[in-house]
Design a protein around this motif. Sequence first.
Motif, mmCIF file in Angstrom:
data_model
loop_
_atom_site.group_PDB
_atom_site.id
_atom_site.type_symbol
_atom_site.label_atom_id
_atom_site.label_comp_id
_atom_site.label_asym_id
_atom_site.label_seq_id
_atom_site.Cartn_x
_atom_site.Cartn_y
_atom_site.Cartn_z
ATOM 1 N N PRO A 118 0.725 -1.029 -0.067
ATOM 2 C CA PRO A 118 0.086 0.000 0.142
ATOM 3 C C PRO A 118 0.837 1.288 -0.069
ATOM 4 C CG PRO A 118 -0.686 -1.578 1.609
ATOM 5 C CD PRO A 118 0.474 -1.956 1.110
ATOM 6 N N ASN A 119 1.934 1.165 0.876
ATOM 7 C CA ASN A 119 2.868 2.573 0.859
ATOM 8 C C ASN A 119 3.409 2.721 -0.563
ATOM 9 O OD1 ASN A 119 2.232 3.069 3.619
ATOM 10 N ND2 ASN A 119 3.933 1.379 4.117
ATOM 11 N N ALA A 148 -4.479 0.626 -3.051
ATOM 12 C CA ALA A 148 -3.970 0.894 -1.716
ATOM 13 C C ALA A 148 -4.973 1.086 -0.556
ATOM 14 C CB ALA A 148 -3.191 2.235 -1.734
ATOM 15 N N VAL A 149 -6.051 1.521 -0.711
ATOM 16 C CA VAL A 149 -7.460 1.699 0.078
ATOM 17 C C VAL A 149 -7.822 0.220 0.295
ATOM 18 C CG1 VAL A 149 -9.608 2.442 0.623
ATOM 19 C CG2 VAL A 149 -7.529 3.988 -0.201
ATOM 20 N N GLN A 152 -5.611 -1.649 2.684
ATOM 21 C CA GLN A 152 -5.471 -0.695 4.046
ATOM 22 C C GLN A 152 -6.394 -0.018 3.800
ATOM 23 O OE1 GLN A 152 -1.218 -0.281 5.323
ATOM 24 N NE2 GLN A 152 -1.930 1.327 6.766
ATOM 25 N N HIS A 155 -5.690 3.736 5.339
ATOM 26 C CA HIS A 155 -4.327 4.529 5.003
ATOM 27 C C HIS A 155 -4.707 5.833 4.902
ATOM 28 C CE1 HIS A 155 -0.424 5.072 2.918
ATOM 29 N NE2 HIS A 155 -0.322 3.776 3.108
ATOM 30 N N GLN A 156 -3.998 6.696 5.742
ATOM 31 C CA GLN A 156 -4.232 8.176 5.579
ATOM 32 C C GLN A 156 -3.960 8.769 4.480
ATOM 33 O OE1 GLN A 156 -3.154 10.207 8.993
ATOM 34 N NE2 GLN A 156 -3.605 8.633 10.390
ATOM 35 N N ARG A 157 -2.638 8.659 3.892
ATOM 36 C CA ARG A 157 -2.231 9.273 2.475
ATOM 37 C C ARG A 157 -3.011 8.792 1.445
ATOM 38 N NH1 ARG A 157 2.864 8.610 0.994
ATOM 39 N NH2 ARG A 157 3.082 10.648 0.193
ATOM 40 N N ALA A 158 -3.256 7.503 1.152
ATOM 41 C CA ALA A 158 -3.908 6.939 0.149
ATOM 42 C C ALA A 158 -5.420 7.408 0.093
ATOM 43 C CB ALA A 158 -3.844 5.519 0.405
ATOM 44 N N ASP A 302 -4.259 -6.372 10.932
ATOM 45 C CA ASP A 302 -5.105 -5.535 9.918
ATOM 46 C C ASP A 302 -6.662 -5.462 10.123
ATOM 47 O OD1 ASP A 302 -5.801 -4.605 7.233
ATOM 48 O OD2 ASP A 302 -4.561 -6.131 6.322
#
Length: 333
Positions: A118-119, A148-149, A152, A155-158, A302
Motif C-alpha cells: 500500500p505505501n 492501496a485503500v 489498507q 491508509h491516511q495518505r491513500a 489488519d
Amino acid sequence: MAAFVIIGAILALLALAYVARPLWRATPTACVAVVATLALLTGATYLWIGTPDALDPANRRSPDTLPEAIAQLETELERDPRQIEGWRLLGRAYTAAARPDDARNAHARALALDPADPNLLVEAAESRANAAPGRRFDDAANAMLERAVEQQPMHQRARWFLGIARRQAGQHAEAAATWEPLLTVVEPGTAATLRPQIDAARADAGLEPLPPAAAESGSARSITVSISLDPALAMRLQEGAVVYVIARQPGGAPMPVAVERLPATALPTVITLDDGDSPMPTLKLSQLDEVEITARISASGDAVARGGDFEAAPATVGAGQEAAALMIDRVVE
C-alpha cells in the motif's frame, strides 16, 4: 584493488599447490599449467560477476550531496535491479532533486517488483501526479490509490490523495465520502483543517455539511461491551495480535458505525462504544435504534478480516439497551 588481486592470487596459488601435490610429483609441467589456468579463471570470474568497484574506498563512503547519492543508487541498481527499496529511495531522491519524470519511472520499477504494497502504491501514484500536467492523478494513479485503500482501508495518505483525485474528476460526493473516515484517526488539529475540505466537497455535490463533531454535540448513546476469549483459542494467540470491537447497522453497509482497537493481551475487558468511536461522521451510533456488535482478533493487526482470525458471534443491541457481552470462540474460515 591491485593489492587485493595480488593477495587473492597468492592465496589461490598456495591452495592449488597444496591440492595439486600428487600431480606435481607425476607431471610438474601439467601441474603448473593447471594451477595457472585455474588462477586465471578465478580472477576472470570475479571480474565478471563480482564487484571490483566495491574495493575502492571512494565507493564505500557515504555520499555528501544529493547528486552523489543518486549516482551511487543508480550504479547499485544497474548492478542489481531487483532491489525494491533501492528503486524507492531513488524515486524519493529524484523527487528531492526536482526530477519528477525520473521519480515516476523509479517508483514504477519498485512497484513492478511489489505491486501489493500500500505505501508503495501511494508513492507511485503521487509520483505520477507530480510528473503530470497540473499535477493531476490519471487513471493509472487512481487505480493505484484504490488498490492501496483496498489493501489498507484506513491508509491516511491513500485516502487523502484518492479524495483529491476524485475532486479533480468532479466526483465531489465520492471525494467527501473518501475523506470522512479520516476524521476519527487523524489528530484534532488535522481534523479541524480536514472538515472544511469535506464540507466544500459536499457543497459542490449538493449535500448538507457534516453534523457537528462529537466533541461539540455530545454523545446521545453509549454501549458497554464485555469481551472475553475462549481459553482454547487463548492458547493459540499470537504475539502482537489486536482486537477490533465493531458496531454496524444490521443489514446495512459494512462500514462500522463505531469501532475500537485494543491489544489482545487486554482480554478479558470491558469497553464503551459511543459516537466518538464512529469512523463515519455522517452515521453515528446514536442515530441507530438497533446495532449489531461483534469482536475479532487479528493476528496481523489488519482491519480487514482474514482466514485464521478469531471472532465472536454478533450480538444485537436494541433501542434502550446499553450493554452487550461477546465471547470470541470461533476461527474465521
